[in-house]
Write a protein that holds these residues in place. Structure first.
Motif, PDB file in Angstrom:
ATOM      1  N   PHE A 281       0.836  -1.205   0.000  1.00 30.18           N
ATOM      2  CA  PHE A 281       0.000   0.000   0.000  1.00 30.18           C
ATOM      3  C   PHE A 281       0.874   1.261   0.000  1.00 30.18           C
ATOM      4  CE2 PHE A 281      -2.109   3.258   2.594  1.00 30.18           C
ATOM      5  CZ  PHE A 281      -3.316   3.408   1.935  1.00 30.18           C
ATOM      6  N   VAL A 282       1.836   1.312   0.900  1.00 32.40           N
ATOM      7  CA  VAL A 282       2.730   2.467   0.975  1.00 32.40           C
ATOM      8  C   VAL A 282       3.576   2.579  -0.289  1.00 32.40           C
ATOM      9  CG1 VAL A 282       4.654   3.479   2.256  1.00 32.40           C
ATOM     10  CG2 VAL A 282       2.758   2.416   3.486  1.00 32.40           C
ATOM     11  N   GLY A 283       3.996   1.425  -0.833  1.00 31.94           N
ATOM     12  CA  GLY A 283       4.802   1.441  -2.046  1.00 31.94           C
ATOM     13  C   GLY A 283       4.081   2.079  -3.221  1.00 31.94           C
ATOM     14  N   ALA A 284       2.776   1.807  -3.355  1.00 33.78           N
ATOM     15  CA  ALA A 284       2.005   2.411  -4.437  1.00 33.78           C
ATOM     16  C   ALA A 284       1.982   3.932  -4.297  1.00 33.78           C
ATOM     17  CB  ALA A 284       0.584   1.850  -4.441  1.00 33.78           C
ATOM     18  N   ILE A 285       1.858   4.414  -3.067  1.00 36.83           N
ATOM     19  CA  ILE A 285       1.827   5.862  -2.834  1.00 36.83           C
ATOM     20  C   ILE A 285       3.184   6.488  -3.167  1.00 36.83           C
ATOM     21  CG2 ILE A 285       1.504   7.635  -1.076  1.00 36.83           C
ATOM     22  CD1 ILE A 285      -0.417   5.731   0.333  1.00 36.83           C
ATOM     23  N   LEU A 286       4.269   5.839  -2.756  1.00 33.45           N
ATOM     24  CA  LEU A 286       5.594   6.404  -2.998  1.00 33.45           C
ATOM     25  C   LEU A 286       5.953   6.393  -4.479  1.00 33.45           C
ATOM     26  CD1 LEU A 286       7.592   4.928   0.021  1.00 33.45           C
ATOM     27  CD2 LEU A 286       6.825   7.281  -0.304  1.00 33.45           C
ATOM     28  N   VAL A 287       5.598   5.313  -5.179  1.00 36.10           N
ATOM     29  CA  VAL A 287       5.894   5.272  -6.614  1.00 36.10           C
ATOM     30  C   VAL A 287       5.078   6.327  -7.349  1.00 36.10           C
ATOM     31  CG1 VAL A 287       5.792   3.848  -8.688  1.00 36.10           C
ATOM     32  CG2 VAL A 287       6.575   2.853  -6.541  1.00 36.10           C
ATOM     33  N   ALA A 288       3.829   6.539  -6.930  1.00 29.72           N
ATOM     34  CA  ALA A 288       3.027   7.618  -7.522  1.00 29.72           C
ATOM     35  C   ALA A 288       3.674   8.973  -7.260  1.00 29.72           C
ATOM     36  CB  ALA A 288       1.610   7.582  -6.962  1.00 29.72           C
ATOM     37  N   ALA A 289       4.235   9.151  -6.058  1.00 31.64           N
ATOM     38  CA  ALA A 289       4.920  10.404  -5.747  1.00 31.64           C
ATOM     39  C   ALA A 289       6.178  10.590  -6.595  1.00 31.64           C
ATOM     40  CB  ALA A 289       5.282  10.447  -4.261  1.00 31.64           C
ATOM     41  N   LEU A 290       6.786   9.492  -7.025  1.00 30.95           N
ATOM     42  CA  LEU A 290       7.931   9.574  -7.924  1.00 30.95           C
ATOM     43  C   LEU A 290       7.513   9.950  -9.342  1.00 30.95           C
ATOM     44  CD1 LEU A 290      10.300   6.562  -7.100  1.00 30.95           C
ATOM     45  CD2 LEU A 290      10.954   8.948  -7.303  1.00 30.95           C
ATOM     46  N   CYS A 291       6.418   9.361  -9.799  1.00 30.93           N
ATOM     47  CA  CYS A 291       6.013   9.529 -11.198  1.00 30.93           C
ATOM     48  C   CYS A 291       5.230  10.808 -11.434  1.00 30.93           C
ATOM     49  CB  CYS A 291       5.165   8.329 -11.638  1.00 30.93           C
ATOM     50  SG  CYS A 291       6.013   6.741 -11.553  1.00 30.93           S
ATOM     51  N   GLY A 292       4.427  11.228 -10.455  1.00 30.90           N
ATOM     52  CA  GLY A 292       3.495  12.320 -10.682  1.00 30.90           C
ATOM     53  C   GLY A 292       4.126  13.675 -10.947  1.00 30.90           C
TER      54      GLY A 292
ATOM     55  N   GLY B  78       9.131  19.839 -10.960  1.00 33.76           N
ATOM     56  CA  GLY B  78       8.726  18.442 -10.823  1.00 33.76           C
ATOM     57  C   GLY B  78       9.910  17.509 -10.685  1.00 33.76           C
ATOM     58  N   ARG B  79      10.982  17.784 -11.428  1.00 36.31           N
ATOM     59  CA  ARG B  79      12.161  16.915 -11.316  1.00 36.31           C
ATOM     60  C   ARG B  79      12.786  17.013  -9.927  1.00 36.31           C
ATOM     61  NH1 ARG B  79      13.308  18.509 -16.893  1.00 36.31           N
ATOM     62  NH2 ARG B  79      14.760  20.101 -16.184  1.00 36.31           N
ATOM     63  N   LEU B  80      12.850  18.225  -9.377  1.00 35.33           N
ATOM     64  CA  LEU B  80      13.411  18.372  -8.035  1.00 35.33           C
ATOM     65  C   LEU B  80      12.531  17.689  -6.989  1.00 35.33           C
ATOM     66  CD1 LEU B  80      14.798  22.026  -7.928  1.00 35.33           C
ATOM     67  CD2 LEU B  80      16.092  19.914  -7.667  1.00 35.33           C
ATOM     68  N   GLN B  81      11.216  17.733  -7.184  1.00 34.94           N
ATOM     69  CA  GLN B  81      10.329  17.115  -6.211  1.00 34.94           C
ATOM     70  C   GLN B  81      10.384  15.596  -6.243  1.00 34.94           C
ATOM     71  OE1 GLN B  81       6.569  19.240  -7.074  1.00 34.94           O
ATOM     72  NE2 GLN B  81       6.679  19.991  -4.976  1.00 34.94           N
ATOM     73  N   MET B  82      11.045  15.030  -7.230  1.00 40.30           N
ATOM     74  CA  MET B  82      11.232  13.572  -7.262  1.00 40.30           C
ATOM     75  C   MET B  82      12.253  13.101  -6.230  1.00 40.30           C
ATOM     76  SD  MET B  82      11.288  12.443 -11.272  1.00 40.30           S
ATOM     77  CE  MET B  82      11.621  10.727 -10.827  1.00 40.30           C
ATOM     78  N   ILE B  83      13.098  14.011  -5.761  1.00 45.67           N
ATOM     79  CA  ILE B  83      14.204  13.593  -4.889  1.00 45.67           C
ATOM     80  C   ILE B  83      13.672  12.963  -3.618  1.00 45.67           C
ATOM     81  CG2 ILE B  83      16.152  14.432  -3.515  1.00 45.67           C
ATOM     82  CD1 ILE B  83      16.596  16.566  -5.657  1.00 45.67           C
ATOM     83  N   TYR B  84      12.707  13.613  -2.972  1.00 51.01           N
ATOM     84  CA  TYR B  84      12.204  13.104  -1.689  1.00 51.01           C
ATOM     85  C   TYR B  84      11.598  11.708  -1.815  1.00 51.01           C
ATOM     86  CZ  TYR B  84       9.199  12.569   2.379  1.00 51.01           C
ATOM     87  OH  TYR B  84       8.567  12.068   3.485  1.00 51.01           O
ATOM     88  N   PRO B  85      10.630  11.469  -2.720  1.00 53.67           N
ATOM     89  CA  PRO B  85      10.074  10.110  -2.779  1.00 53.67           C
ATOM     90  C   PRO B  85      11.085   9.064  -3.230  1.00 53.67           C
ATOM     91  CG  PRO B  85       9.193  11.467  -4.553  1.00 53.67           C
ATOM     92  CD  PRO B  85       9.910  12.385  -3.623  1.00 53.67           C
ATOM     93  N   LEU B  86      12.039   9.460  -4.081  1.00 50.73           N
ATOM     94  CA  LEU B  86      13.056   8.497  -4.507  1.00 50.73           C
ATOM     95  C   LEU B  86      13.880   8.024  -3.317  1.00 50.73           C
ATOM     96  CD1 LEU B  86      14.556   7.038  -6.772  1.00 50.73           C
ATOM     97  CD2 LEU B  86      15.983   9.068  -7.048  1.00 50.73           C
ATOM     98  N   ILE B  87      14.296   8.950  -2.470  1.00 51.49           N
ATOM     99  CA  ILE B  87      15.056   8.577  -1.278  1.00 51.49           C
ATOM    100  C   ILE B  87      14.201   7.695  -0.361  1.00 51.49           C
ATOM    101  CG2 ILE B  87      16.203   9.456   0.793  1.00 51.49           C
ATOM    102  CD1 ILE B  87      17.758   9.880  -1.773  1.00 51.49           C
ATOM    103  N   MET B  88      12.925   8.017  -0.244  1.00 45.37           N
ATOM    104  CA  MET B  88      12.049   7.224   0.614  1.00 45.37           C
ATOM    105  C   MET B  88      11.912   5.795   0.093  1.00 45.37           C
ATOM    106  SD  MET B  88      10.923   9.035   3.212  1.00 45.37           S
ATOM    107  CE  MET B  88       9.340   8.361   3.704  1.00 45.37           C
ATOM    108  N   VAL B  89      11.701   5.645  -1.213  1.00 45.68           N
ATOM    109  CA  VAL B  89      11.542   4.307  -1.792  1.00 45.68           C
ATOM    110  C   VAL B  89      12.789   3.465  -1.554  1.00 45.68           C
ATOM    111  CG1 VAL B  89      11.340   3.064  -3.981  1.00 45.68           C
ATOM    112  CG2 VAL B  89       9.828   4.975  -3.495  1.00 45.68           C
ATOM    113  N   VAL B  90      13.959   4.078  -1.720  1.00 45.80           N
ATOM    114  CA  VAL B  90      15.209   3.327  -1.624  1.00 45.80           C
ATOM    115  C   VAL B  90      15.588   3.047  -0.168  1.00 45.80           C
ATOM    116  CG1 VAL B  90      17.690   3.424  -2.104  1.00 45.80           C
ATOM    117  CG2 VAL B  90      16.052   4.197  -3.831  1.00 45.80           C
ATOM    118  N   CYS B  91      15.400   4.026   0.712  1.00 44.83           N
ATOM    119  CA  CYS B  91      15.997   3.952   2.047  1.00 44.83           C
ATOM    120  C   CYS B  91      15.064   3.472   3.154  1.00 44.83           C
ATOM    121  CB  CYS B  91      16.568   5.315   2.436  1.00 44.83           C
ATOM    122  SG  CYS B  91      17.929   5.870   1.392  1.00 44.83           S
TER     123      CYS B  91
END
Length: 677
Positions: free
Chosen positions: A412-423, A524-537
């Motif tokens: 469930f959380v993964g779907a939200i984080l990946v959406a935050a990466l893509c959106g 939008g590209r800069l806002q990808m940084i936060y969810p990317l770090i969350m997904v990985v870490c």
């Protein structure tokens, strides 16, 4: 006999076997990456061949236009040596055309009379080597009396090519993530269930686990795929126990010990944990819906700024923050009552109703430029968002057991984080190319697609008619905060964590970058940084905190790191500083988020009669931090500016983390458990 049978069943000769879903995902990723590489290579050649000639042609047109103006002045009787205003005209041309590196006026002998731009000499070095200039002659009575010389900066061409390729690279990553997310939707719920059930059994065999399945699949297609494996394992299980009974009957202790050791090694009697399919079924629809909201992140503050009224007597920055704060506040107020509502009317029905409401809000936002109507549309969207969120979460909880609930909620959380990466990058590109209205319309379409996916994939359920679990009431707050050490965790770490996320990532950063002139795509590209770090870490820090049994330390260090990142605003507000700020914010939140939930669960276990109040209080405080963050950021931005506002918020978060550390200092902290919530 059992060892021989096992060696023939084992599929990979001792090597771990990849699941069918994993293999299918990797295959799709390889195909898509190859296609994107071909498209990127072709696009690079096309862009290079197109932009360079276009810029050269534009430079020639600019030079000839300037030469024509000077020629008219000469024809009017103004001597060449007495021309005025040429320097201002050249400066305006160079300012309006960034590809023009330098422009100069020369006489018939080639002597420079005027130059605007780098001279290329030792005292005025050029930024980059200048190519051969474009020459536009100035004629008077058929004779050449001078010329306008114009140089095109080659860095502009390469910069534009890099910008286009960077957009393509980000969109390629986003396309890959979306393709993987929609895999389950593409193959259908029954196909996903069949592949999952078969893959689970083959994976257990590959790892040497020979326990038969404890439940027979209800779906006929799934049962047809798994029945041969289940029958074989059941026969092996029966034969194993026959041998044990025979060894016991004849008193053969050596054979009995060997059979039991063999059974323990291969888990013949170990219970098989059936993975819940609830998360896999709801994830495509949830991802589509979350993606619809994430599209708005990069351009929303700028759009609100463009429609904010100037007659209300309220500061512009406060007006910009109000619709976003109203969105978060509505979510905070609706989440708890909507949890009971979705249980009563059914999870599927709640998801469908919420998606339709959100789509309506996005559609209104796409067609209005009235500030009040837009704010009302955001509130309607928040109501739909909250109903979808609690319905999807409730569906997963209803369809999982205690053994697999954590894994299901991680999906469930993964779907939200990946959406935050893509959106954000997609929404930024749409807003930059087509406008904010088109991006809101795309969000409405995605919300309706999520509704269609939920209609197709979520199971129909009878609405709940019995007693519904009581919701969280405001008087439960007093019960929650009296739980030992919970007050410091809630208001020292949980509230500031959501406060800084909403204030900086969702409001201050996009507003500041918009003021600096950056487009929605760059934001939008800069806002990808936060969810990317969350997904990985997040998984890494969660496992490390459990292994070291130092959750409190991780919560404190995470809060200090996130707050310290915000303190970098004192250095400046360049994109590099903001990117570092978002990086540290992501690292800090990834370090602390799962440990926060674990500590709340520990507090709930220590208060058996008020465990619901503890969990409900935690959720209410978290949502309150989201709402307060954006409202406070708007007020602070208008009062003291970006840097001071960000510094203040960072100092608040650091102080809260240190205050929590003091409240659980050695000697007053209970022993932490190692189980996850």
């Amino acid at each position: 006999w059992l060892s021989g049978r096992y060696s023939r069943v084992r599929l990979s000769g001792g090597a771990p076997m990849m699941g069918l879903r994993g293999a299918l995902s990797i295959t799709i990723a390889l195909i898509l990456c190859a296609a994107l590489a071909v498209v990127g290579w072709s696009a690079q050649r096309a862009v290079s061949d197109t932009i360079a000639p276009a810029i050269a042609a534009k430079g020639d047109a600019v030079a000839r236009g300037s030469a024509s103006l000077i020629q008219r002045a000469l024809q009017a009787g103004i001597p060449f040596t007495e021309l005025t205003g040429v320097d201002a005209s050249f400066a305006a041309l160079r300012s309006a055309n960034p590809e023009v590196s330098a422009i100069e006026l020369v006489d018939a002998a080639g002597v420079t009379r005027l130059r605007v731009g780098p001279a290329g000499s030792d005292d005025t070095p050029a930024r980059e080597p200048l190519r051969e200039p474009v020459r536009a002659p100035i004629l008077l009575d058929g004779a050449t009396v001078g010329a306008v010389m114009l140089w095109v900066d080659p860095g502009v061409v390469s910069h534009r090519v890099r910008s286009v390729l960077l957009d393509m690279a980000f969109l390629g990553v986003v396309a890959l993530l979306i393709a993987l997310e929609l895999l389950a939707l593409a193959v259908g719920s029954r196909s996903a269930l069949s592949l999952g059930a078969l893959g689970d059994r083959l994976k257990r065999l590959a790892h040497g686990k020979l326990a038969p399945a404890t439940r027979t699949p209800q779906d006929a297609v799934v049962r047809a795929l798994t029945a041969p494996i289940d029958a074989h394992l059941q026969a092996m299980w029966a034969r194993h126990h026959q041998l044990i009974d025979a060894a016991q009957a004849r008193g053969d202790t050596a054979a009995l010990a060997e059979l039991r050791a063999l059974g323990d090694r291969h888990g013949i009697d170990a219970p098989v944990t059936q993975e819940s399919r609830a998360a896999a079924v709801v994830r495509p629809a949830l991802f589509l819906f979350m993606l619809s909201d994430e599209l708005t992140r990069p351009f929303l503050p700028g759009f609100v700024r463009s429609i904010a009224p100037d007659t209300w007597g309220i500061g512009l920055d406060v007006l910009v923050s109000l619709p976003m704060a109203a969105f978060m506040l509505t979510m905070a107020l609706c989440q708890l009552p909507f949890a009971s509502l979705s249980e009563r009317i059914g999870r599927r029905e709640g998801f469908l109703a919420g998606a339709v409401l959100a789509a309506l809000g996005y559609a209104v936002a796409a067609v209005t430029t009235h500030y009040g109507v837009f704010a009302a549309a955001r509130i309607v969207t928040a109501i739909g968002y909250t109903l979808v969120f609690v319905s999807a979460q409730g569906h997963i909880i209803d369809g999982s057991t205690a053994a697999d609930r954590s894994r299901s909620l991680a999906v469930f959380v993964g779907a939200i984080l990946v959406a935050a990466l893509c959106g954000p990058p997609i929404g930024g590109v749409i807003a930059a190319r087509l406008g904010a209205s088109a991006a809101f319309a795309a969000s409405a379409v995605l919300a309706l697609l999520a509704c269609a996916a939920a209609w197709r994939m979520l199971p129909k359920r009878t609405p709940h008619t019995g007693a519904v679990a009581p919701g969280f009431a405001l008087h439960d707050v007093s019960v929650a905060v009296r739980t030992p050490r919970l007050l410091g965790l809630l208001f020292g770490c949980a509230f500031p964590a959501k406060f800084i996320l909403a204030a900086i990532c969702f409001y201050l950063v996009p507003v500041e970058l918009d003021k600096q002139g950056y487009g929605s795509a760059e934001i939008g590209r800069l806002q990808m940084i936060y969810p990317l770090i969350m997904v990985v870490c997040v998984p890494m820090f969660a496992a490390l905190a459990d292994r070291l049994r130092q959750r409190t330390a991780f919560v404190v260090m995470g809060g200090v790191l996130a707050g310290a990142g915000a303190l970098l605003a004192g250095v400046g507000a360049s994109p590099a500083v903001i990117a570092t700020m978002l990086l540290l914010l992501g690292l800090g939140q990834a370090m602390s988020i799962t440990s926060q939930s674990a500590l709340v669960a520990d507090s709930a276990r220590q208060a058996p009669g008020a465990s619901g109040a503890v969990v409900g209080g935690f959720r209410l405080v978290v949502r309150g931090g989201n709402a307060a963050g954006q409202a406070a950021a708007g007020v602070l931005l208008g009062a003291i500016g970006f840097s001071a506002a960000t510094l203040s918020i960072g100092a608040l978060v650091v102080a809260g983390a240190l205050g929590f550390a003091w409240s659980v200092r050695p000697g007053s902290r209970p022993t932490e458990t190692s189980s996850r919530p």
